[in-house]
Design a protein around this motif. Structure first.
Motif, PDB file in Angstrom:
ATOM      1  N   GLN A  80       0.834  -1.198   0.000  1.00 27.33           N
ATOM      2  CA  GLN A  80       0.000   0.000   0.000  1.00 27.33           C
ATOM      3  C   GLN A  80       0.875   1.256   0.000  1.00 27.33           C
ATOM      4  OE1 GLN A  80      -3.219   2.044   3.036  1.00 27.33           O
ATOM      5  NE2 GLN A  80      -2.798  -0.137   3.242  1.00 27.33           N
ATOM      6  N   LEU A  81       1.951   1.252   0.802  1.00 27.28           N
ATOM      7  CA  LEU A  81       2.833   2.416   0.889  1.00 27.28           C
ATOM      8  C   LEU A  81       3.664   2.590  -0.373  1.00 27.28           C
ATOM      9  CD1 LEU A  81       3.873   4.660   2.882  1.00 27.28           C
ATOM     10  CD2 LEU A  81       5.752   3.084   3.397  1.00 27.28           C
ATOM     11  N   CYS A  82       4.156   1.486  -0.918  1.00 30.46           N
ATOM     12  CA  CYS A  82       5.106   1.554  -2.032  1.00 30.46           C
ATOM     13  C   CYS A  82       4.441   1.617  -3.400  1.00 30.46           C
ATOM     14  CB  CYS A  82       6.055   0.347  -1.996  1.00 30.46           C
ATOM     15  SG  CYS A  82       7.154   0.326  -0.568  1.00 30.46           S
ATOM     16  N   ALA A  83       3.156   1.306  -3.476  1.00 29.03           N
ATOM     17  CA  ALA A  83       2.488   1.230  -4.784  1.00 29.03           C
ATOM     18  C   ALA A  83       2.714   2.472  -5.643  1.00 29.03           C
ATOM     19  CB  ALA A  83       0.994   0.967  -4.589  1.00 29.03           C
ATOM     20  N   PRO A  84       2.625   3.697  -5.102  1.00 28.59           N
ATOM     21  CA  PRO A  84       2.845   4.871  -5.961  1.00 28.59           C
ATOM     22  C   PRO A  84       4.282   5.024  -6.450  1.00 28.59           C
ATOM     23  CG  PRO A  84       1.657   5.463  -3.936  1.00 28.59           C
ATOM     24  CD  PRO A  84       2.214   4.093  -3.733  1.00 28.59           C
ATOM     25  N   LEU A  85       5.207   4.262  -5.891  1.00 28.78           N
ATOM     26  CA  LEU A  85       6.627   4.422  -6.210  1.00 28.78           C
ATOM     27  C   LEU A  85       7.161   3.326  -7.119  1.00 28.78           C
ATOM     28  CD1 LEU A  85       7.891   5.240  -2.589  1.00 28.78           C
ATOM     29  CD2 LEU A  85       7.033   6.849  -4.304  1.00 28.78           C
ATOM     30  N   LEU A  86       6.307   2.395  -7.529  1.00 30.37           N
ATOM     31  CA  LEU A  86       6.804   1.214  -8.239  1.00 30.37           C
ATOM     32  C   LEU A  86       7.340   1.524  -9.627  1.00 30.37           C
ATOM     33  CD1 LEU A  86       4.213  -1.505  -7.133  1.00 30.37           C
ATOM     34  CD2 LEU A  86       6.536  -1.099  -6.289  1.00 30.37           C
ATOM     35  N   SER A  87       7.114   2.721 -10.132  1.00 29.50           N
ATOM     36  CA  SER A  87       7.715   3.097 -11.414  1.00 29.50           C
ATOM     37  C   SER A  87       9.238   3.172 -11.306  1.00 29.50           C
ATOM     38  CB  SER A  87       7.160   4.449 -11.878  1.00 29.50           C
ATOM     39  OG  SER A  87       7.439   5.465 -10.926  1.00 29.50           O
ATOM     40  N   HIS A  88       9.751   3.283 -10.082  1.00 33.27           N
ATOM     41  CA  HIS A  88      11.209   3.338  -9.864  1.00 33.27           C
ATOM     42  C   HIS A  88      11.806   1.949  -9.635  1.00 33.27           C
ATOM     43  CE1 HIS A  88      11.216   7.748  -9.398  1.00 33.27           C
ATOM     44  NE2 HIS A  88      10.059   7.576  -8.773  1.00 33.27           N
ATOM     45  N   LEU A  89      10.990   0.921  -9.712  1.00 30.15           N
ATOM     46  CA  LEU A  89      11.454  -0.424  -9.367  1.00 30.15           C
ATOM     47  C   LEU A  89      12.569  -0.895 -10.287  1.00 30.15           C
ATOM     48  CD1 LEU A  89      10.796  -2.561  -7.262  1.00 30.15           C
ATOM     49  CD2 LEU A  89       9.109  -3.528  -8.818  1.00 30.15           C
ATOM     50  N   ASP A  90      12.501  -0.537 -11.571  1.00 30.56           N
ATOM     51  CA  ASP A  90      13.516  -0.992 -12.525  1.00 30.56           C
ATOM     52  C   ASP A  90      14.892  -0.406 -12.245  1.00 30.56           C
ATOM     53  OD1 ASP A  90      11.664  -2.523 -13.844  1.00 30.56           O
ATOM     54  OD2 ASP A  90      11.217  -1.006 -15.363  1.00 30.56           O
ATOM     55  N   ASP A  91      14.966   0.649 -11.419  1.00 26.47           N
ATOM     56  CA  ASP A  91      16.262   1.257 -11.108  1.00 26.47           C
ATOM     57  C   ASP A  91      17.025   0.485 -10.040  1.00 26.47           C
ATOM     58  OD1 ASP A  91      15.581   3.302 -12.875  1.00 26.47           O
ATOM     59  OD2 ASP A  91      14.689   4.535 -11.290  1.00 26.47           O
ATOM     60  N   LEU A  92      16.384  -0.472  -9.388  1.00 25.25           N
ATOM     61  CA  LEU A  92      17.016  -1.229  -8.301  1.00 25.25           C
ATOM     62  C   LEU A  92      17.880  -2.348  -8.861  1.00 25.25           C
ATOM     63  CD1 LEU A  92      14.887   0.345  -6.689  1.00 25.25           C
ATOM     64  CD2 LEU A  92      14.394  -1.737  -5.420  1.00 25.25           C
ATOM     65  N   LEU A 124      14.227   1.683  -2.822  1.00 27.54           N
ATOM     66  CA  LEU A 124      13.091   2.244  -3.562  1.00 27.54           C
ATOM     67  C   LEU A 124      12.730   3.632  -3.027  1.00 27.54           C
ATOM     68  CD1 LEU A 124      10.893   1.609  -5.746  1.00 27.54           C
ATOM     69  CD2 LEU A 124       9.438   0.857  -3.855  1.00 27.54           C
ATOM     70  N   LEU A 125      12.656   3.775  -1.716  1.00 25.45           N
ATOM     71  CA  LEU A 125      12.327   5.074  -1.131  1.00 25.45           C
ATOM     72  C   LEU A 125      13.403   6.101  -1.470  1.00 25.45           C
ATOM     73  CD1 LEU A 125      11.004   4.127   2.440  1.00 25.45           C
ATOM     74  CD2 LEU A 125       9.717   4.417   0.329  1.00 25.45           C
ATOM     75  N   ALA A 126      14.670   5.709  -1.331  1.00 25.36           N
ATOM     76  CA  ALA A 126      15.754   6.642  -1.624  1.00 25.36           C
ATOM     77  C   ALA A 126      15.767   7.024  -3.103  1.00 25.36           C
ATOM     78  CB  ALA A 126      17.094   6.022  -1.228  1.00 25.36           C
ATOM     79  N   GLY A 127      15.482   6.046  -3.969  1.00 27.51           N
ATOM     80  CA  GLY A 127      15.492   6.306  -5.409  1.00 27.51           C
ATOM     81  C   GLY A 127      14.329   7.153  -5.878  1.00 27.51           C
ATOM     82  N   ALA A 128      13.268   7.209  -5.083  1.00 32.59           N
ATOM     83  CA  ALA A 128      12.078   7.976  -5.476  1.00 32.59           C
ATOM     84  C   ALA A 128      12.188   9.444  -5.102  1.00 32.59           C
ATOM     85  CB  ALA A 128      10.842   7.371  -4.818  1.00 32.59           C
ATOM     86  N   VAL A 129      13.263   9.840  -4.429  1.00 31.60           N
ATOM     87  CA  VAL A 129      13.368  11.220  -3.948  1.00 31.60           C
ATOM     88  C   VAL A 129      13.471  12.212  -5.105  1.00 31.60           C
ATOM     89  CG1 VAL A 129      14.827  12.830  -2.671  1.00 31.60           C
ATOM     90  CG2 VAL A 129      14.284  10.603  -1.696  1.00 31.60           C
ATOM     91  N   GLY A 130      14.426  12.033  -6.012  1.00 33.00           N
ATOM     92  CA  GLY A 130      14.575  12.962  -7.126  1.00 33.00           C
ATOM     93  C   GLY A 130      14.802  14.378  -6.642  1.00 33.00           C
ATOM     94  N   ASP A 131      14.060  15.339  -7.238  1.00 29.55           N
ATOM     95  CA  ASP A 131      14.187  16.745  -6.843  1.00 29.55           C
ATOM     96  C   ASP A 131      13.293  17.097  -5.674  1.00 29.55           C
ATOM     97  OD1 ASP A 131      15.993  17.186  -8.900  1.00 29.55           O
ATOM     98  OD2 ASP A 131      14.406  17.630 -10.349  1.00 29.55           O
ATOM     99  N   GLU A 132      12.410  16.185  -5.283  1.00 28.32           N
ATOM    100  CA  GLU A 132      11.486  16.443  -4.191  1.00 28.32           C
ATOM    101  C   GLU A 132      11.759  15.502  -3.027  1.00 28.32           C
ATOM    102  OE1 GLU A 132       7.322  17.683  -6.377  1.00 28.32           O
ATOM    103  OE2 GLU A 132       7.803  15.563  -6.194  1.00 28.32           O
ATOM    104  N   PRO A 133      11.811  16.025  -1.798  1.00 24.20           N
ATOM    105  CA  PRO A 133      11.887  15.111  -0.645  1.00 24.20           C
ATOM    106  C   PRO A 133      10.661  14.207  -0.620  1.00 24.20           C
ATOM    107  CG  PRO A 133      12.341  17.382   0.012  1.00 24.20           C
ATOM    108  CD  PRO A 133      11.815  17.441  -1.392  1.00 24.20           C
ATOM    109  N   LEU A 134      10.831  13.057   0.018  1.00 18.36           N
ATOM    110  CA  LEU A 134       9.740  12.081   0.108  1.00 18.36           C
ATOM    111  C   LEU A 134       9.247  12.008   1.540  1.00 18.36           C
ATOM    112  CD1 LEU A 134       8.092   9.767  -1.298  1.00 18.36           C
ATOM    113  CD2 LEU A 134       9.915   8.216  -0.574  1.00 18.36           C
ATOM    114  N   VAL A 135       7.935  12.150   1.722  1.00 18.58           N
ATOM    115  CA  VAL A 135       7.324  12.045   3.041  1.00 18.58           C
ATOM    116  C   VAL A 135       6.425  10.807   3.042  1.00 18.58           C
ATOM    117  CG1 VAL A 135       5.809  13.129   4.739  1.00 18.58           C
ATOM    118  CG2 VAL A 135       7.396  14.531   3.393  1.00 18.58           C
TER     119      VAL A 135
END
Length: 923
Positions: A80-92, A124-135
């Motif tokens: 549930q928490l990670c679902a919005p971030l799964l577009s970054h999964l291929d970077d792992l 995944l969380l670290a890779g999803a940061v980009g230019d915006e912090p992640l909360v």
């Protein structure tokens, strides 16, 4: 808050809001933060999370919420928490990608190691940061499924410099079990003044002063209670009537208030709320499909529900508070709940969401139902493939309950017990084994039940406690499942060697059972040879079993070993390579085992694999490389809560370094660990360590006493045999030639049995110590020549040291200086400080001027910085270092910047020129 419950400013939460603002500012500045917001139901935790959402402008926000009815569905909360971030999964890295995809049911595969899933989540969380912090916000974290909670706790302890803020709201009720030892923000009740302000904000009529005082006193500043309790009171009661607040726990009072509000709604609206309460994810489309199946006018019911302020319908269904969900479910009778679960099951596409569908189907079933039980069983298998052990266990347990046929009930109960055991629920597993044995089990099932009992005993009590059951199970399995029987014998003999002198029954009993078992194949496989070799060493003596063991070790070296087999067999193979003095085999197979553990993410096996490898590196004279393995074991220990492997590693390394205080720290940590109380090898290992330490320090009386105790149980093999080498050195120094001679004979017998270069070299070295004149010199030379042909540089250097000491005692200082100089150089380079100092003193006594080794003044680095610097020096990339040490690449980069500053360099290229001693930390 306004009268409808919507937020219009937080009353009495100025300090809490300022604290959250500071955390957001730190996150925007590039740091990471973790916070557990802890308090009772209704205290305002969710409102503080909502405050963060409003303030986190320019940040990416992801949210999740634990749901009590979803606690059996493994990884549900994490998904549930990670679902919005799964577009970054291929970077792992690929192993991490596969771990998360399998955990989330996106691909089939073997169950992923939960710590590899944790590392993948961190990446995944670290890779999803980009230019915006992640909360990342998680509400009702106390109701997360177990593996999601463990994963988030793992991640929380490793966030450092990723610009990620993780905030978990946890309801405080009873003992703390999750998210302990993390930074907390305790949320307490409002002051009387703020309580009155909040109460006034929802009143629509007069309130008697005495009633106001009573409400404020009994709600104890709980905001939700202050907002909701007046809603359940009549105008007469508010104006001063005698009826008052129920004498029940506050959370129950609040829930009862919600219950009254739910019951006041139209029937279809109540039914819609019941569907939402039974469906834990908050899927709006699913809720509407189920409502239509039940003939509900969805638009009208939704509008009525929204108006009540109890629920909202947006992208997801969200109750105002978890107690509203509970009240909505309580408001319905049993038959109504069944109809809703059936409608939900019929509305879910089994191709995409088989687990929620079958769980709802099972919830709609009252009595035995073979069709539903069979579907639960099939779905449990799919859940297990993706690592959902807890989910599979829950499904199999429910399948057992719905099975009336004893012939099916027994195997299902046994399967449920196996899954519960794998999930760590040992008490429930034991009860399910009892249930299985009361049902119909065939001979195979009965043997498997006994095996499972033995495994449960071994894990929940001690290595030796389950031995008798493991042996009986192996004997009974022999006729039905030869492969499983062989693996059971392997586990039994490994446990017996570990328990050693403290085993429940003699180690010999296990060995005799192995030998009495009929051969599994003709010719014998390498696995058969390994078991027979160990058993023969124990029952018939070293000379009888060593050649068989060496044949088995050679077969494992030359033949391909699949990871699933290697992780089970190579730990024992490595121990036997050490026991038979096969240094090359020990080196090669321990390296292969560690690579397998790292490659597959098998963190249950990797710590013990690292221990086998670092022991090998210590004897190879690579103490700094072994330090790296200790750091890795320590990182895994921090992740898993099992630190004793790192202490074992320190026990091997610190004595060679001559560090008495840290050796005793490791000994104390191991001997005080309740999990190791029944492991006899702890006694052997600690005494061997003390013998090495005291021989290095030249305290031979203490070395002799420790070595004697280390030799007491030769059936433990390994370090028990190595203790004899230390015994000979100490005994000769003390003039106790009788004790030394017996140990020398034993070492010579082992050398003649194995005939490896390492064994023959060690034998020559010990025989030299008890010989005189020309014979002694020839043996010293022979020992050095043989040991130089092996990778055992520590033994080779110590042989030079002993030869140099002998030469000086013979009045040949010039010859002594040559050998002592060689020993001093190798021992100093290796970091064997005490032995190097012993060589330096001898050199001075032989008339040499020993120059201090040129070295840079070591920078003051933390242990974590030292390890990261060493790995960077060896050429590992930031993601590779992160995977090794369970850190995000961002955190690795942050540590490296600090290392560069302390070392006065500016790039990875420059770190390769830093000498090893420049990467040392004080202890």
């Amino acid at each position: 808050m306004g009268r409808d419950g919507a937020r219009a400013g937080l009353v009495g939460r100025r300090n809490e809001c300022q604290y959250l603002d500071r955390l957001l500012a730190e996150t925007r500045a590039g740091q990471s933060g973790v916070l557990v917001v802890r308090g009772e139901a209704g205290i305002g935790k969710t409102e503080l999370l909502n405050y963060l959402v409003e303030r986190a402008i320019g940040c990416r926000i992801v949210r999740a919420a634990g749901v009590q009815s979803e606690m059996e569905l493994s990884y549900a909360g994490l998904h549930q928490l990670c679902a919005p971030l799964l577009s970054h999964l291929d970077d792992l890295p690929e192993p991490q990608q596969n771990a998360l995809r399998t955990a989330f049911g996106m691909r089939a595969g073997d169950a992923p190691d939960r710590f590899l899933v944790g590392l993948a989540t961190l990446s995944l969380l670290a890779g999803a940061v980009g230019d915006e912090p992640l909360v990342c916000l998680v509400d009702d974290a106390q109701w997360l499924d177990r593996v999601s909670a463990q994963t988030l706790e793992f991640v929380a302890r490793r966030l450092l410099a990723e610009s990620v803020l993780l905030v978990l709201a946890v309801r405080e009720s009873g003992p703390r079990e999750a998210f302990t030892d993390l930074r907390e923000l305790p949320v307490h009740g409002l002051s009387d003044r703020d309580s009155r302000r909040l109460l006034d904000s929802v009143l629509t009529g007069p309130l008697d002063r005495r009633v106001r005082n009573r409400i404020v006193a009994e709600t104890r500043g709980n905001p939700l209670a202050l907002l909701e309790l007046p809603r359940g009171m009549t105008a007469v009661e508010l104006a001063g009537g005698l009826a008052g607040i129920e004498p029940r726990p506050l959370s129950r009072q609040i829930e009862n208030g919600f219950l009254r509000r739910v019951q006041s709604l139209p029937a279809e609206t109540q039914q819609l709320l019941l569907i939402a309460a039974a469906e834990p994810v908050g899927d709006v489309a699913l809720l509407r499909r189920a409502a239509e199946r039940l003939g509900i006018s969805v638009g009208t019911a939704e509008a009525s529900a929204e108006t009540s302020g109890l629920i909202s319908f947006g992208a997801w269904v969200r109750f105002r508070h978890p107690l509203v969900r509970s009240a909505a479910y309580r408001a319905a009778d049993f038959e109504q709940r069944q109809r809703v679960h059936k409608a939900l099951a019929d509305s879910i596409d089994a191709r995409f969401d088989p687990e929620p569908r079958v769980w709802h189907l099972a919830s709609a079933t009252t009595g035995p139902d073979e069709a539903v039980a069979a579907e639960l069983e099939r779905t449990a298998g799919r859940a297990q493939l993706r690592g959902g052990i807890a989910t599979a266990a829950a499904f199999l347990q429910r399948a057992t309950e719905l099975t009336s046929d004893p012939a099916r009930r027994g195997p299902r109960a046994l399967a449920a017990a196996q899954a519960k055991y794998q999930a760590g629920a040992f008490d429930v597993a034991r009860e399910l084994v009892d249930a299985a044995e009361l049902s119909h089990l065939d001979e195979v099932g009965s043997a498997q039940a006994m095996l499972l009992r033995g495994q449960i005993m071994s894990v929940s009590k001690s290595a030796s406690a389950g031995l008798p059951l493991l042996l009986k199970a192996a004997e009974r399995l022999q006729s039905f499942d030869a492969k499983l029987a062989r693996e059971t014998y392997r586990d039994a003999i490994y446990a017996a060697l570990t328990a050693g002198r403290l085993a429940a029954g003699d180690v010999r009993d296990v060995a005799e059972a192995v030998l009495s078992a009929p051969p599994l194949t003709h010719p014998a496989t390498r696995e058969d040879l390994l078991l027979q070799g160990v058993a023969r060493v124990i029952t018939e003596g070293y000379a009888a079993g060593a050649p068989v063991l060496m044949e088995a070790v050679a077969a494992f070296r030359t033949e391909e070993v699949a990871p699933e087999d290697g992780l089970g067999w190579l730990p024992l193979v490595c121990r036997m390579a050490h026991t038979t003095w096969d240094f090359d085999g020990w080196s090669e197979l321990s390296a292969r085992l560690v690579d397998m553990g790292r490659g597959t993410g098998a963190l249950a096996v990797l710590p013990s694999s690292l221990l086998l490898r670092l022991s090998n590196r210590a004897f190879a004279g690579d103490l700094r490389g072994a330090d790296s393995l200790v750091a890795e074991a320590n990182a895994i220990g921090e992740a898993t809560g099992s630190s004793f492997f790192a202490h074992y590693g320190a026990l091997v390394l610190e004595p060679f370094k001559g560090r008495e205080s840290t050796t005793f720290q490791a000994i104390e940590a191991l001997t005080q660990d309740s999990r190791l109380q029944d492991e006899g090898k702890v006694t052997t290992a600690t005494q061997w360590a003390l013998a090495v330490l005291y021989n290095g320090l030249g305290r031979y009386e203490e070395a002799y006493a420790s070595a004697e105790r280390g030799c007491e149980n030769p059936q433990e093999l390994g370090l028990s045999l190595q203790s004899r080498v230390e015994l000979v050195e100490a005994a000769v120094r003390l003039g106790r030639t009788t004790g030394a001679a017996e140990a020398v004979r034993t070492i010579e017998e082992m050398a003649q049995a194995s005939k490896t270069t390492w064994a023959l070299g060690i034998s020559a070295a010990t025989r030299a110590l008890v010989s005189d004149g020309r014979a002694a010199e020839d043996l010293h030379r022979e020992a050095i020549e043989l040991l130089d042909r092996t990778q055992a540089r520590m033994d080779s250097a110590r042989a030079r040291l002993r030869y140099g000491e002998w030469l000086r005692s013979e009045g040949r200082p010039a010859d002594a200086r040559e050998r002592l100089s060689e020993a001093h150089e190798v021992l100093s380079e290796a970091g064997a400080e005490a032995f190097a100092e012993r060589a330096r003193r001898e050199l001075q006594a032989a008339g040499a001027k020993v120059r201090k080794r040129a070295s840079v003044a070591p920078a003051v680095l933390t242990p974590k910085e030292v390890e990261i610097a060493r790995l960077a020096k060896e050429g590992f990339t930031n993601p590779e270092i992160g995977a090794r040490l369970f850190l995000s690449p961002h955190t690795v980069e942050w540590h490296l910047r600090k290392v560069f500053t302390k070392l006065g360099i500016s790039s990875r290229k420059e770190i390769t020129s830093v000498r090893p001693e420049g990467l040392t930390t004080t202890r």
